[in-house]
Scaffold this active site. Structure first.
Site, mmCIF file in Angstrom:
data_model
loop_
_atom_site.group_PDB
_atom_site.id
_atom_site.type_symbol
_atom_site.label_atom_id
_atom_site.label_comp_id
_atom_site.label_asym_id
_atom_site.label_seq_id
_atom_site.Cartn_x
_atom_site.Cartn_y
_atom_site.Cartn_z
ATOM 1 N N ASP A 111 65.737 24.473 33.654
ATOM 2 C CA ASP A 111 66.780 25.606 33.725
ATOM 3 C C ASP A 111 67.527 25.453 35.082
ATOM 4 O O ASP A 111 66.766 24.809 35.848
ATOM 5 C CB ASP A 111 66.220 27.062 33.748
ATOM 6 N N ARG A 162 72.209 21.172 28.613
ATOM 7 C CA ARG A 162 72.502 22.558 28.222
ATOM 8 C C ARG A 162 73.733 22.868 28.929
ATOM 9 O O ARG A 162 73.782 23.005 30.431
ATOM 10 C CB ARG A 162 71.565 23.450 28.263
HETATM 11 P P1 FDA Z 1 80.710 35.694 28.879
HETATM 12 O O1 FDA Z 1 80.118 36.331 30.049
HETATM 13 O O2 FDA Z 1 82.287 35.396 29.149
HETATM 14 O O3 FDA Z 1 80.413 36.319 27.783
HETATM 15 C C1 FDA Z 1 81.082 36.281 26.358
HETATM 16 C C2 FDA Z 1 80.481 37.387 25.349
HETATM 17 O O4 FDA Z 1 79.063 37.328 25.169
HETATM 18 C C3 FDA Z 1 80.592 38.778 25.924
HETATM 19 O O5 FDA Z 1 81.903 39.292 25.576
HETATM 20 C C4 FDA Z 1 79.594 39.741 25.283
HETATM 21 O O6 FDA Z 1 80.011 39.967 23.932
HETATM 22 C C5 FDA Z 1 78.488 38.347 25.255
HETATM 23 N N1 FDA Z 1 77.739 38.621 26.253
HETATM 24 C C6 FDA Z 1 77.586 37.967 27.142
HETATM 25 N N2 FDA Z 1 76.336 38.116 28.140
HETATM 26 C C7 FDA Z 1 76.156 39.169 27.813
HETATM 27 C C8 FDA Z 1 74.842 39.970 28.057
HETATM 28 N N3 FDA Z 1 74.355 40.048 29.111
HETATM 29 N N4 FDA Z 1 74.560 41.194 27.316
HETATM 30 C C9 FDA Z 1 75.302 41.410 26.053
HETATM 31 N N5 FDA Z 1 76.188 40.545 25.671
HETATM 32 C C10 FDA Z 1 76.727 39.583 26.433
HETATM 33 N N6 FDA Z 1 72.480 30.308 33.502
HETATM 34 C C11 FDA Z 1 72.055 29.689 34.463
HETATM 35 O O7 FDA Z 1 72.792 29.879 35.477
HETATM 36 N N7 FDA Z 1 71.237 28.887 34.485
HETATM 37 C C12 FDA Z 1 70.581 28.483 33.174
HETATM 38 O O8 FDA Z 1 69.811 27.850 33.062
HETATM 39 C C13 FDA Z 1 70.909 29.470 32.011
HETATM 40 N N8 FDA Z 1 70.460 28.987 30.759
HETATM 41 C C14 FDA Z 1 70.976 29.749 29.644
HETATM 42 C C15 FDA Z 1 70.655 29.424 28.182
HETATM 43 C C16 FDA Z 1 71.166 29.865 27.190
HETATM 44 C C17 FDA Z 1 70.517 29.391 26.006
HETATM 45 C C18 FDA Z 1 72.332 30.660 27.352
HETATM 46 C C19 FDA Z 1 73.070 31.247 26.327
HETATM 47 C C20 FDA Z 1 72.697 31.034 28.863
HETATM 48 C C21 FDA Z 1 72.173 30.510 29.845
HETATM 49 N N9 FDA Z 1 72.685 30.979 31.120
HETATM 50 C C22 FDA Z 1 72.039 30.348 32.141
HETATM 51 C C23 FDA Z 1 73.369 32.059 31.389
HETATM 52 C C24 FDA Z 1 74.800 31.802 31.304
HETATM 53 O O9 FDA Z 1 75.040 30.971 32.526
HETATM 54 C C25 FDA Z 1 75.815 33.004 31.345
HETATM 55 O O10 FDA Z 1 75.457 33.563 32.302
HETATM 56 C C26 FDA Z 1 75.529 34.012 30.107
HETATM 57 O O11 FDA Z 1 75.296 33.141 29.016
HETATM 58 C C27 FDA Z 1 76.639 34.823 29.830
HETATM 59 O O12 FDA Z 1 77.887 34.017 29.659
HETATM 60 P P2 FDA Z 1 78.503 33.611 28.268
HETATM 61 O O13 FDA Z 1 79.025 32.175 28.162
HETATM 62 O O14 FDA Z 1 77.625 34.181 26.949
HETATM 63 O O15 FDA Z 1 80.170 34.192 28.546
#
Ligand code: FDA
Length: 300
Positions: A111, A162
């Site tokens: 991560d 990732r």
């Molecule tokens: P965005 O924040 O724009 O959200 C898009 C939509 O997703 C929202 O409108 C909502 O519907 C849904 N959503 C997002 N977050 C939500 C929440 N907390 N609760 C409910 N709904 C939510 N980061 C990092 O810095 N280091 C890492 O190693 C990882 N590893 C990782 C693994 C995996 C499998 C995922 C999916 C994510 C990570 N992350 C991470 C976290 C990532 O950086 C990010 O903070 C979150 O995924 C939220 O961003 P989105 O891409 O979903 O977009």
């Protein structure tokens, strides 16, 4: 962490406190055709004995995955296994984890944490590759300006990446302050990783449920997901040559939908007692989640 209502709220994002809870959550996902990556929660370990203990816990969970016969690999944070205590201890612990994973035919994802740790994380990754380990991958955060250059240098090693937006509070001297720029960077890096996957993917290779393909598109953002799907379609990249990843408890509908359409989907399943920082990041991402805290406070 001792407040019952806070744990009930965190329970939406965390599979449970014990390894059995995590294995049960993975069984349910696997039954729906979805794979997992397991995270034994913990970070910023400050005592060497705690870093060694965290490493032993990760070795145990690798065996638990094998014994249960579930389809899951493992995600770890380098600060959990001693990065804050110096590179030597962390390297030693990482080698132990990679050896066990290799023996079990499994894969370890490093991560990515705060921006000040990116260089050290990527250096350790490269050192592991030069030691001959190829059962590990990294995470790239699209909010960082440096990520485009990092992706380009990682392609030389055919690195499994990732891609995520990034979850830490960063300053504008290292990270895009505007969401639109983070999103645009996401789409650019998806294209770049997919081009690389197209060049490296062997159509005849069997799908390995533990080892992810080169691009892992980790987001719940449907616009980013649509872009990835369309770009893959445009260049003729097989649905088996990349995967979507989402977090446990978030957008289950989307996970199911993509998996039903023949895409590879992997869910990040965290478990353990050290859930507080993970839960806080999920709250910070989406202030509406504070409602879970409030509603669980009033629940008996
Ligand atoms: P965005 O924040 O724009 O959200 C898009 C939509 O997703 C929202 O409108 C909502 O519907 C849904 N959503 C997002 N977050 C939500 C929440 N907390 N609760 C409910 N709904 C939510 N980061 C990092 O810095 N280091 C890492 O190693 C990882 N590893 C990782 C693994 C995996 C499998 C995922 C999916 C994510 C990570 N992350 C991470 C976290 C990532 O950086 C990010 O903070 C979150 O995924 C939220 O961003 P989105 O891409 O979903 O977009």
């Amino acid at each position: 962490m001792r407040w019952g209502f806070a744990w009930r709220a965190a329970g939406r994002f965390v599979a449970g406190e014990k390894p059995e809870d995590a294995i049960n959550a993975i069984r349910e996902l696997n039954a729906r055709g979805i794979q997992a990556t397991l995270d034994h929660l913990g970070e910023n370990t400050l005592r060497p004995e705690d870093a060694v203990q965290a490493t032993s816990d990760i070795l145990l969970i690798l065996d638990a995955i094998q014994q249960a016969g579930v389809q899951a690999n493992v995600s770890i944070k380098l600060t959990q296994i001693g990065l804050a205590l110096g590179n030597d201890l962390c390297r030693e612990n990482l080698v132990r984890i990679l050896r066990k994973a290799q023996a079990n035919g499994n894969f370890i994802r490093l991560d990515m944490e705060e921006s000040r740790l990116v260089d050290r994380t990527l250096t350790l990754y490269q050192q592991m590759r030069s030691l001959g380990f190829d059962n590990l991958g990294v995470v790239i955060q699209t909010y960082l300006y440096r990520s485009e250059a990092d992706v380009h240098s990682l392609t030389i090693l055919n690195t499994k990446v990732r891609l995520c937006k990034g979850a830490y509070q960063e300053l504008p001297d290292v990270a895009y302050p505007k969401k639109a720029d983070v999103d645009a960077s996401y789409d650019r890096l998806v294209d770049c990783l997919m081009d690389q996957a197209l060049a490296a993917y062997d159509l005849n290779q069997a799908v390995d449920p533990f080892t992810p393909p080169i691009p892992a598109i980790a987001t719940h953002d449907v616009v980013r997901i649509t872009h990835a799907r369309e770009y893959a379609e445009k260049i003729g990249l097989s649905r088996q040559a990349f995967e979507f990843q989402m977090l446990y408890g978030i957008r289950r509908d989307l996970q199911k939908n993509l998996s039903g359409q023949g895409y590879r989907v992997r869910v990040y399943v965290p478990y353990g007692t050290r859930w507080y920082p993970y839960f806080m990041r999920r709250l910070a991402e989406r202030p509406a989640n504070l409602w879970f805290i409030v509603s669980n406070f009033f629940r008996k």
